[in-house]
Design a protein around this motif. Structure first.
Motif, PDB file in Angstrom:
ATOM      1  N   ASP A 136      34.080  20.680  33.582  1.00 43.59           N
ATOM      2  CA  ASP A 136      33.669  20.628  34.988  1.00 43.59           C
ATOM      3  C   ASP A 136      33.812  21.981  35.678  1.00 43.59           C
ATOM      4  O   ASP A 136      33.087  22.271  36.646  1.00 43.59           O
ATOM      5  CB  ASP A 136      34.497  19.580  35.735  1.00 43.59           C
ATOM      6  N   MET A 137      34.737  22.824  35.174  1.00 42.59           N
ATOM      7  CA  MET A 137      34.985  24.127  35.800  1.00 42.59           C
ATOM      8  C   MET A 137      34.133  25.249  35.212  1.00 42.59           C
ATOM      9  O   MET A 137      34.195  26.386  35.694  1.00 42.59           O
ATOM     10  CB  MET A 137      36.469  24.489  35.651  1.00 42.59           C
ATOM     11  N   LEU A 138      33.341  24.950  34.182  1.00 48.21           N
ATOM     12  CA  LEU A 138      32.569  26.010  33.500  1.00 48.21           C
ATOM     13  C   LEU A 138      31.654  26.802  34.440  1.00 48.21           C
ATOM     14  O   LEU A 138      31.606  28.034  34.354  1.00 48.21           O
ATOM     15  CB  LEU A 138      31.746  25.409  32.354  1.00 48.21           C
ATOM     16  N   PRO A 139      30.910  26.163  35.352  1.00 45.40           N
ATOM     17  CA  PRO A 139      30.046  26.961  36.249  1.00 45.40           C
ATOM     18  C   PRO A 139      30.830  27.967  37.091  1.00 45.40           C
ATOM     19  O   PRO A 139      30.313  29.048  37.410  1.00 45.40           O
ATOM     20  CB  PRO A 139      29.381  25.901  37.132  1.00 45.40           C
ATOM     21  N   PHE A 140      32.073  27.629  37.454  1.00 52.13           N
ATOM     22  CA  PHE A 140      32.882  28.537  38.279  1.00 52.13           C
ATOM     23  C   PHE A 140      33.496  29.661  37.426  1.00 52.13           C
ATOM     24  O   PHE A 140      33.689  30.775  37.919  1.00 52.13           O
ATOM     25  CB  PHE A 140      33.983  27.754  38.992  1.00 52.13           C
ATOM     26  N   LEU A 141      33.788  29.368  36.160  1.00 55.52           N
ATOM     27  CA  LEU A 141      34.369  30.400  35.288  1.00 55.52           C
ATOM     28  C   LEU A 141      33.384  31.544  35.055  1.00 55.52           C
ATOM     29  O   LEU A 141      33.795  32.662  34.748  1.00 55.52           O
ATOM     30  CB  LEU A 141      34.787  29.784  33.941  1.00 55.52           C
ATOM     31  N   LYS A 142      32.080  31.267  35.214  1.00 59.91           N
ATOM     32  CA  LYS A 142      31.082  32.329  35.028  1.00 59.91           C
ATOM     33  C   LYS A 142      31.168  33.383  36.128  1.00 59.91           C
ATOM     34  O   LYS A 142      30.575  34.466  35.994  1.00 59.91           O
ATOM     35  CB  LYS A 142      29.685  31.721  34.983  1.00 59.91           C
ATOM     36  N   MET A 143      31.889  33.077  37.204  1.00 62.05           N
ATOM     37  CA  MET A 143      32.058  34.060  38.284  1.00 62.05           C
ATOM     38  C   MET A 143      32.997  35.193  37.880  1.00 62.05           C
ATOM     39  O   MET A 143      33.141  36.176  38.603  1.00 62.05           O
ATOM     40  CB  MET A 143      32.584  33.363  39.541  1.00 62.05           C
ATOM     41  N   TYR A 144      33.657  35.052  36.711  1.00 60.84           N
ATOM     42  CA  TYR A 144      34.495  36.141  36.204  1.00 60.84           C
ATOM     43  C   TYR A 144      33.649  37.333  35.750  1.00 60.84           C
ATOM     44  O   TYR A 144      34.149  38.452  35.669  1.00 60.84           O
ATOM     45  CB  TYR A 144      35.327  35.651  35.014  1.00 60.84           C
ATOM     46  N   ARG A 145      32.377  37.091  35.394  1.00 63.09           N
ATOM     47  CA  ARG A 145      31.554  38.146  34.809  1.00 63.09           C
ATOM     48  C   ARG A 145      31.446  39.390  35.688  1.00 63.09           C
ATOM     49  O   ARG A 145      31.720  40.507  35.226  1.00 63.09           O
ATOM     50  CB  ARG A 145      30.165  37.609  34.478  1.00 63.09           C
ATOM     51  N   PRO A 146      31.054  39.259  36.978  1.00 59.73           N
ATOM     52  CA  PRO A 146      30.938  40.487  37.787  1.00 59.73           C
ATOM     53  C   PRO A 146      32.259  41.216  37.962  1.00 59.73           C
ATOM     54  O   PRO A 146      32.283  42.460  38.038  1.00 59.73           O
ATOM     55  CB  PRO A 146      30.386  39.990  39.133  1.00 59.73           C
ATOM     56  N   TYR A 147      33.359  40.468  38.022  1.00 61.04           N
ATOM     57  CA  TYR A 147      34.649  41.141  38.183  1.00 61.04           C
ATOM     58  C   TYR A 147      34.967  41.986  36.955  1.00 61.04           C
ATOM     59  O   TYR A 147      35.393  43.144  37.072  1.00 61.04           O
ATOM     60  CB  TYR A 147      35.755  40.107  38.409  1.00 61.04           C
ATOM     61  N   VAL A 148      34.764  41.418  35.758  1.00 60.48           N
ATOM     62  CA  VAL A 148      35.078  42.148  34.524  1.00 60.48           C
ATOM     63  C   VAL A 148      34.170  43.355  34.360  1.00 60.48           C
ATOM     64  O   VAL A 148      34.614  44.443  33.973  1.00 60.48           O
ATOM     65  CB  VAL A 148      34.960  41.198  33.311  1.00 60.48           C
ATOM     66  N   VAL A 149      32.873  43.183  34.674  1.00 56.32           N
ATOM     67  CA  VAL A 149      31.911  44.281  34.513  1.00 56.32           C
ATOM     68  C   VAL A 149      32.260  45.444  35.430  1.00 56.32           C
ATOM     69  O   VAL A 149      32.161  46.618  35.047  1.00 56.32           O
ATOM     70  CB  VAL A 149      30.478  43.764  34.786  1.00 56.32           C
ATOM     71  N   ASN A 150      32.694  45.139  36.665  1.00 57.75           N
ATOM     72  CA  ASN A 150      32.999  46.193  37.643  1.00 57.75           C
ATOM     73  C   ASN A 150      34.468  46.601  37.653  1.00 57.75           C
ATOM     74  O   ASN A 150      34.884  47.359  38.536  1.00 57.75           O
ATOM     75  CB  ASN A 150      32.608  45.716  39.054  1.00 57.75           C
ATOM     76  N   PHE A 151      35.236  46.104  36.702  1.00 59.90           N
ATOM     77  CA  PHE A 151      36.670  46.373  36.731  1.00 59.90           C
ATOM     78  C   PHE A 151      36.974  47.860  36.595  1.00 59.90           C
ATOM     79  O   PHE A 151      37.936  48.362  37.197  1.00 59.90           O
ATOM     80  CB  PHE A 151      37.380  45.600  35.608  1.00 59.90           C
ATOM     81  N   GLU A 152      36.173  48.582  35.838  1.00 59.17           N
ATOM     82  CA  GLU A 152      36.423  50.017  35.670  1.00 59.17           C
ATOM     83  C   GLU A 152      36.350  50.742  37.009  1.00 59.17           C
ATOM     84  O   GLU A 152      37.135  51.663  37.281  1.00 59.17           O
ATOM     85  CB  GLU A 152      35.408  50.606  34.690  1.00 59.17           C
ATOM     86  N   THR A 153      35.425  50.301  37.869  1.00 55.77           N
ATOM     87  CA  THR A 153      35.320  50.898  39.211  1.00 55.77           C
ATOM     88  C   THR A 153      36.562  50.580  40.037  1.00 55.77           C
ATOM     89  O   THR A 153      37.109  51.454  40.734  1.00 55.77           O
ATOM     90  CB  THR A 153      34.070  50.366  39.928  1.00 55.77           C
ATOM     91  N   PHE A 154      37.031  49.323  39.948  1.00 56.98           N
ATOM     92  CA  PHE A 154      38.227  48.931  40.710  1.00 56.98           C
ATOM     93  C   PHE A 154      39.423  49.772  40.293  1.00 56.98           C
ATOM     94  O   PHE A 154      40.171  50.294  41.123  1.00 56.98           O
ATOM     95  CB  PHE A 154      38.558  47.455  40.476  1.00 56.98           C
ATOM     96  N   ILE A 155      39.616  49.876  38.991  1.00 63.22           N
ATOM     97  CA  ILE A 155      40.816  50.536  38.488  1.00 63.22           C
ATOM     98  C   ILE A 155      40.753  52.041  38.724  1.00 63.22           C
ATOM     99  O   ILE A 155      41.783  52.708  38.854  1.00 63.22           O
ATOM    100  CB  ILE A 155      41.035  50.200  36.990  1.00 63.22           C
ATOM    101  N   THR A 156      39.527  52.598  38.792  1.00 58.53           N
ATOM    102  CA  THR A 156      39.391  54.025  39.119  1.00 58.53           C
ATOM    103  C   THR A 156      39.825  54.274  40.563  1.00 58.53           C
ATOM    104  O   THR A 156      40.531  55.257  40.857  1.00 58.53           O
ATOM    105  CB  THR A 156      37.939  54.481  38.915  1.00 58.53           C
ATOM    106  N   SER A 157      39.422  53.390  41.458  1.00 59.19           N
ATOM    107  CA  SER A 157      39.852  53.517  42.869  1.00 59.19           C
ATOM    108  C   SER A 157      41.360  53.366  42.983  1.00 59.19           C
ATOM    109  O   SER A 157      42.020  54.087  43.756  1.00 59.19           O
ATOM    110  CB  SER A 157      39.149  52.463  43.726  1.00 59.19           C
ATOM    111  N   TYR A 158      41.911  52.432  42.204  1.00 56.70           N
ATOM    112  CA  TYR A 158      43.364  52.230  42.220  1.00 56.70           C
ATOM    113  C   TYR A 158      44.096  53.475  41.702  1.00 56.70           C
ATOM    114  O   TYR A 158      45.126  53.880  42.261  1.00 56.70           O
ATOM    115  CB  TYR A 158      43.712  51.005  41.371  1.00 56.70           C
ATOM    116  N   ALA A 159      43.565  54.091  40.641  1.00 59.60           N
ATOM    117  CA  ALA A 159      44.199  55.300  40.088  1.00 59.60           C
ATOM    118  C   ALA A 159      44.159  56.446  41.094  1.00 59.60           C
ATOM    119  O   ALA A 159      45.098  57.253  41.177  1.00 59.60           O
ATOM    120  CB  ALA A 159      43.488  55.700  38.794  1.00 59.60           C
TER     121      ALA A 159
END
Length: 508
Positions: A136-159
């Motif tokens: 039942d939660m599978l459609p919502f778990l797909k929302m992880y995709r944009p976060y993982v793809v853009n994570f390098e940008t997030f962590i660069t800002s954090y650094a």
């Protein structure tokens, strides 16, 4: 006419006895092994399902408890880190949005998943509804995709923020609240990236431990397939995003008239410093069809590799950029030869429409592994075009290496995965061992030919191969039992040893 049978010698009788005893021993061993295996299966079958149920119970309890800890960490990021960092003025609102983008949505998903698990799965003893909850939660778990793809940008800002002393002090103060049980901000931000692979690991094990007739088995199977597909999709999206990032970086670094070569449709594969040298067996004819800068290549260059083209540039250390020289389209590379006698060298034969002149570009790097990476990126699984690879001797390589000299730039290359150093093993590694053996065989034949030329009559005083007849064959394989080649003393000694073996077999 009747022939009289020769009686067996003592030695031959001993051999016959040993062979007979060995046959009986093997047969008895097989029977005993099968009996033992049947008894083990009979004993284990009573406990197999109980053990699987126990492990399943442990698995889904671990998932529920880890989901609780994971959600608490994300909630701490949203409720404590974000508002207090904003109040501290250690970071601007724009920088905060760059770091915390998507965290709120993922926190809500984790909170809802834990609520459903605690409500529907935790009260049971079998954990059967766990597949239905995740399904039942599978459609919502797909929302992880944009976060993982853009994570390098997030962590660069954090650094970048970590270079601020005020930000470091604020982060440390927030981390030490509630007894210091929470991780720092960077460690908490990476947990969503690790979450989908952990779900996959959980369902990998759960699917193995769950029998086909178990309630909810179909749900577990569907969730396992969907999460595996989601992991692959996220990895592919991440690779595409990284390739686009590399292309945009190269656009900023490359200067010169390179036209539209750096379109976003191309896939970045590898970059690094190489030595190039272009030759032709008919330079006059080649000049009519081959770009001039390509024919003039000789020296050290920096290559930006894509799946269909290799961009040749020269590094400008002072301006920290790269001057565009020319490009080599993969469709013009008709074959690649890995040079046997020179580690790290290969030659690429180029073919141009309407040009009968032979054109070769020699491609020399600092190591065999580095050359392997380039061949993989051009002709391997990464490249669009499959290019035949050979490995042979090359008469020109010695002269070309003398002209080019040693490499001056020793910088780590960047391959398609973004890491420096050794490239991905794929096409050439499986082929190179074969080609190395071919090279050794040819080198041996050359040495034999040279040694055969020296001396009288064109034959070598020492034959490299042993004759397989007579005593030489016995010397090559000392395990062959041949009584005719033994002296009486040696035969008596061996017969004594065989008698001892017969006694050991009989007693056992």
């Amino acid at each position: 006419m009747s022939t009289e049978l020769r009686p067996l010698s003592e030695y031959e009788t001993s051999i016959k006895q040993i062979q007979y005893i060995q046959r009986i021993w093997r047969t008895n061993k097989q029977i005993r092994t099968q009996q033992l295996w049947n008894r083990l299966l009979a004993v284990y079958s009573h406990f197999d399902e109980a053990k699987s149920a126990k492990r399943r119970f442990k698995l889904w309890n671990e998932v529920i408890s880890s989901e609780k800890v994971y959600g608490e960490g994300l909630r701490y990021v949203v409720d404590v880190y974000k508002p207090k960092l904003l109040k501290s003025e250690a970071v601007s609102a724009q920088e905060l949005n760059a770091i915390f983008q998507g965290v709120q949505e993922i926190t809500n998903i984790s909170s809802e998943l834990y609520t459903q698990l605690a409500k529907k799965v935790l009260p049971t003893t079998s954990g059967a509804p766990i597949g239905k909850v995740f399904r039942d939660m599978l459609p919502f778990l797909k929302m992880y995709r944009p976060y993982v793809v853009n994570f390098e940008t997030f962590i660069t800002s954090y650094a970048t923020l970590k270079q601020s002393k005020k930000f470091i002090e604020t982060e440390k103060e927030l981390q030490e609240q509630e007894g210091g049980k929470h991780l720092n901000l960077g460690d908490l931000l990476i947990t969503p990236v690790q979450r989908i692979p952990r779900y996959k690991m959980f369902f990998d094990q759960l699917l193995i431990l769950t029998p086909n007739d178990f309630p909810g088995y179909e749900d577990i199977q569907v969730v396992h397939q969907e999460i595996t597909s989601l992991c692959d999709d996220i990895n592919e999206s991440k690779k595409k995003a990284e390739s686009i990032g590399h292309t945009l970086r190269i656009q900023r670094q490359l200067v010169g008239d390179y036209g539209g070569l750096l379109g976003l449709g191309r896939k970045f594969t590898k970059e690094g410093a190489v030595q190039l040298h272009c030759i032709s067996d008919n330079p006059g004819l080649a000049q009519q069809h081959v770009p001039g800068p390509l024919l003039g290549l000789t020296g050290e260059y920096y290559i930006f590799g894509f799946d269909d083209i290799q961009i040749v540039a020269q590094r400008n250390v002072k301006n920290k950029n790269y001057q565009y020289i020319t490009s080599i389209a993969n469709e013009h590379i008709s074959s690649i030869n890995v040079v046997v006698e020179k580690p790290g060298a290969c030659s690429m034969q180029l073919a141009f429409k309407g040009c009968d002149a032979g054109v070769w570009v020699y491609w020399i790097t600092s190591s065999t592994e580095e050359t392997q990476g380039w061949v993989d990126s051009i002709a391997g699984e990464v490249g669009k075009q499959k290019i035949p690879i050979t490995s042979d001797f090359d008469d020109q390589i010695g002269v070309i290496c003398a002209v080019l000299g040693p490499m001056r730039i020793s910088s780590p290359s960047i391959n398609v995965d973004g890491d420096g150093g050794s490239p991905k093993p794929s096409l050439l590694r499986g082929v190179s061992g074969k080609f190395r053996s071919i090279g050794r065989a040819r080198a041996t034949s050359l040495n034999l030919r040279e040694s055969g030329d020296s001396g009288s009559g064109g034959s070598s005083p020492k034959s490299p191969r042993r004759s397989r007849t007579g005593s030489d064959s016995q010397e090559e394989n000392p395990n062959i039992l041949s009584p005719n080649l033994l002296s009486p003393r040696e035969e008596k000694k061996r017969s004594g040893s065989l008698k001892k073996l017969v006694g050991i077999f009989k007693s056992s």
